[in-house]
Design a protein around this motif. Sequence first.
Motif, short mmCIF file in Angstrom:
data_model
loop_
_atom_site.label_atom_id
_atom_site.label_comp_id
_atom_site.label_asym_id
_atom_site.label_seq_id
_atom_site.Cartn_x
_atom_site.Cartn_y
_atom_site.Cartn_z
N ASN A 191 -0.13 0.63 -11.71
CA ASN A 191 -1.18 1.17 -10.84
C ASN A 191 -2.48 0.41 -11.09
OD1 ASN A 191 0.74 2.98 -10.15
ND2 ASN A 191 -0.36 4.81 -10.80
N THR A 192 -3.14 0.04 -10.01
CA THR A 192 -4.42 -0.67 -10.12
C THR A 192 -5.41 -0.01 -9.15
OG1 THR A 192 -3.72 -2.30 -8.46
CG2 THR A 192 -3.31 -2.84 -10.77
N PRO A 193 -5.87 1.21 -9.48
CA PRO A 193 -6.66 2.00 -8.53
C PRO A 193 -7.94 1.35 -8.05
CG PRO A 193 -6.69 2.98 -10.73
CD PRO A 193 -5.65 1.92 -10.75
N LYS A 198 -4.89 -3.72 -3.31
CA LYS A 198 -4.11 -2.61 -2.76
C LYS A 198 -4.19 -2.55 -1.24
CE LYS A 198 -6.05 0.82 -4.63
NZ LYS A 198 -6.32 2.25 -4.78
N GLN A 199 -5.18 -3.25 -0.69
CA GLN A 199 -5.35 -3.25 0.77
C GLN A 199 -4.32 -4.15 1.46
OE1 GLN A 199 -9.46 -4.45 1.20
NE2 GLN A 199 -10.23 -2.65 0.12
N PRO A 201 -0.74 -3.80 1.18
CA PRO A 201 0.60 -3.28 0.87
C PRO A 201 1.67 -3.97 1.71
CG PRO A 201 -0.61 -1.72 2.23
CD PRO A 201 -1.58 -2.77 1.82
N ILE A 225 3.13 -6.30 -3.50
CA ILE A 225 1.88 -5.53 -3.53
C ILE A 225 2.13 -4.19 -2.83
CG2 ILE A 225 -0.54 -5.47 -2.82
CD1 ILE A 225 -0.42 -8.59 -2.81
N THR A 226 1.70 -3.10 -3.45
CA THR A 226 1.94 -1.76 -2.92
C THR A 226 0.62 -1.02 -2.69
OG1 THR A 226 1.97 -0.61 -5.05
CG2 THR A 226 4.02 -1.69 -4.37
N HIS A 227 0.73 0.17 -2.15
CA HIS A 227 -0.45 1.01 -1.90
C HIS A 227 -1.15 1.39 -3.21
CE1 HIS A 227 -0.03 1.68 2.40
NE2 HIS A 227 1.27 1.83 2.22
N TRP A 228 -0.40 1.37 -4.31
CA TRP A 228 -0.99 1.84 -5.58
C TRP A 228 -1.19 0.72 -6.59
CZ3 TRP A 228 3.74 3.30 -3.58
CH2 TRP A 228 4.86 2.73 -4.18
N GLY A 229 -0.67 -0.49 -6.30
CA GLY A 229 -0.84 -1.58 -7.26
C GLY A 229 0.15 -2.70 -7.02
#
Length: 403
Positions: A191-193, A198-199, A201, A225-229
Amino acid sequence: MAIIGVIGGGAAGFFAAIHAAQEGAQVTIYEKTGKTLSKVKVSGGGRCNVTHAAYQVSTLVKHYPRGAKFLKKAFGKFQVKDTVEWFESRGVKLKTETDGRMFPVSDSSQTIIDLLRQEADKLGVEVMQKSEVQQVTATDEGFVLTINDSTTMVDKVIVSAGGSPKSKSYDVYKKLGHTIIDPIPSLFTFNTPAAKLKQLPGVAVPNVQVRIEGTKLAYEGPLLITHWGVSGPVVLKLSAFGAKWLHEQDYSTNVHIRWVTGMKEEEIGQALRTYKQLHPKRKVSVHPLFDLPKRLWEHLIESAGIDSSAKWSECVKKQINILEQHIFCYILQMKGKTTFKEEFVTAGGIALNEVNPVNMESRLVPNLFFAGEVLDIDGITGGFNFQAAWTTGYIAGKSTQKL
């Protein structure tokens, strides 16, 4: 005829039950939930990643962050070629993908589930669902199993209860004298908040290097790359080999991504400057270099302070230098992890020095056997955890009749 109780109706449990029954035992699988082989069902996106085409044991064991030495002896009895032969001789053909993962030709996990259930049924294996084994008591005559507050007697026990994130889940075996290595997660995404990455995905890069800052842990492979990291095989592999270190850091560290492998930083910089000289009037954002995905390239030039409408001739030295750095060493701040519960893998479990890898029997309690992820064994993604399940299940099942 020996009466054998198998605790857990997953891949290792079914494989152990089948091979114990083949040796003439009366076998019952006790599964605490309402369904069996649930991990097989969801594995590989519903295709079931049966094993991996690592036919040499010396190569195979390198894919296990924990348990490699233990498994090396076990693989001497049942390895990848044996798994392939077992399934194919029963009508389930397997195929090998370019990355070495092996799936049924049907591309359906149900094919594997159906075969395991048919084999078990053919051999008279009884399957008891919603049957939680609350206690195992060793006696001179065998074992008393306390199941849903009632008891039954068996001669031998195979524990294939799977991994669990909770130490409490192993209490039954702790009471028998076994040491439990505290379970921690393995195979998780980062996770990389706070990251702008994250932009993007869904953006996938076929081969990057990912390194965990402050460690020697670095691997190459596909990244998603995902919505969360960040996720993908390279991240999952890092999470497995770095499971204990990351746990100790409370999943808070810096992760370095090298978007272009096989090139030194100065070579990347030279390639950028050469392109600028050759194509000064081209828009930087329009033509991604190094075969990078367009959305990622746009993100990298934006992070270097280059306007999306800028031409190469308009880029100053500082911007080129920053772009070079971000391609060679892009720093992400990891804060937490994401685990997919259906495919949860744990590091930890029954201490391996208390189990004999030659027959999977407890060194402390005679006629007590272990198989699968309940042991302190875990592999990286790609079919390695299932191979460990088939191997340990096979040996445990066969060994029940050889004592």
